[in-house]
Scaffold this active site. Sequence first.
Site, PDB file in Angstrom:
ATOM      1  CG  ASN A  41      -1.954  -1.055   1.257  1.00 53.69           C
ATOM      2  OD1 ASN A  41      -2.255  -1.647   0.223  1.00 53.69           O
ATOM      3  ND2 ASN A  41      -2.518  -1.303   2.414  1.00 53.69           N
ATOM      4  CE1 TYR A 108      -9.514 -18.781   6.705  1.00 51.07           C
ATOM      5  CE2 TYR A 108      -9.943 -16.534   5.971  1.00 51.07           C
ATOM      6  CZ  TYR A 108     -10.358 -17.686   6.616  1.00 51.07           C
ATOM      7  OH  TYR A 108     -11.613 -17.744   7.172  1.00 51.07           O
ATOM      8  NE  ARG A 109      -0.524 -12.293   6.945  1.00 51.28           N
ATOM      9  CZ  ARG A 109      -0.536 -10.938   6.980  1.00 51.28           C
ATOM     10  NH1 ARG A 109      -1.452 -10.304   7.692  1.00 51.28           N
ATOM     11  NH2 ARG A 109       0.360 -10.254   6.302  1.00 51.28           N
ATOM     12  CE  LYS A 231       0.278   5.327  12.103  1.00 53.99           C
ATOM     13  NZ  LYS A 231       0.209   4.144  11.193  1.00 53.99           N
ATOM     14  CG  ASP A 263      -0.767   0.802   5.133  1.00 56.57           C
ATOM     15  OD1 ASP A 263      -0.027   0.713   6.123  1.00 56.57           O
ATOM     16  OD2 ASP A 263      -1.604  -0.066   4.817  1.00 56.57           O
ATOM     17  CG  ASP A 299      -6.099  -2.464   2.143  1.00 57.76           C
ATOM     18  OD1 ASP A 299      -5.143  -2.956   2.737  1.00 57.76           O
ATOM     19  OD2 ASP A 299      -7.281  -2.620   2.502  1.00 57.76           O
TER      20      ASP A 299
END
Length: 321
Positions: A41, A108-109, A231, A263, A299
């Site tokens: 991103n 799912y990684r 931030k 991002d 994103d």
Amino acid sequence: MSAATGTGVLTFGETMVALRGSGPLKLGGTMNVSVAGAESNVAIGLARLGHTVRWAGAVGDDEAGELVLRTLRAEGVDVTAATRDPAAPTGLILFEPRLPEVTRVHYYRAGSAGSRLSADSVAAAFTAPVPPRVLHLTGITPALGPAARDACRRALRLAREHGTEVCLDVNFRSRLWSQEAAAAELREWIPYVDVLIASDDELPLCLPESTPADAPEKFLIDGGVREVVVKLGADGATAHTADTELHAPAREVRAVDAVGAGDAFVAGYLSALLDDAEVPTRLDRAITTGAFAVASQGDWEGAPTRTELPLLTTATGTVVR
């Protein structure tokens, strides 16, 4: 630290195929297909602003991986250093809008190509053709597994050897690792970091437990971090250096989707850094690019080009002809 001789930014991490549902996942329905990953991103955001950026992550040797690489290439990101892993799949992420302002994310990684990223491939990407001016890392990549963690550590050492500036976005993900595990790793990174970007609740992950709670930014700067950028969401952001503390309020936009706003913020900050702009300009551009993300679905899809940056100052209802 001496200035790097290279140009642009090197980043790496896991970019996944992203499926975005229209409602609760258990009810089925249609899903939009895209890609998502914090580092990519940022890479897309920088490329749209006209910068040279290389993404050196790993994908599976599958159609999902081809979608990731094709998307990044189409956005002007250099993926020649990316690798395809024939023994592991490309990761998957599902976005489930559950309430108007609440989205659940399902990963799912486990065992994915991104989690098996090779330190050797990252090292090759770092030095070819020349070292980058900036190395951008997030706290997501080391949470993926030992291989990805080793790749980050190798990159940090190479950055020091070559005088490359290091930007770390803490980006803590509680579904990937615990606060204790994150703190144990990231505290070891801080001596290598020039620009630290974090939300206010992430700063403790970078600090020894004995750090005074009322001055975490000063402690980091005294320890060698050049800039600490905090931030604050709807309250904007604050940049701390050895000489200044500067706050910028958030830009008022109609919020559509907050995913990817952090991002986009990082991309804006690094863009101005690459332009050799001063901290106030870096912070202003970061606030602006973050606002574009909040005002857009997806994103990275709403990331602005350089010519689009002034659009947020136009009056409501303006038609640009």
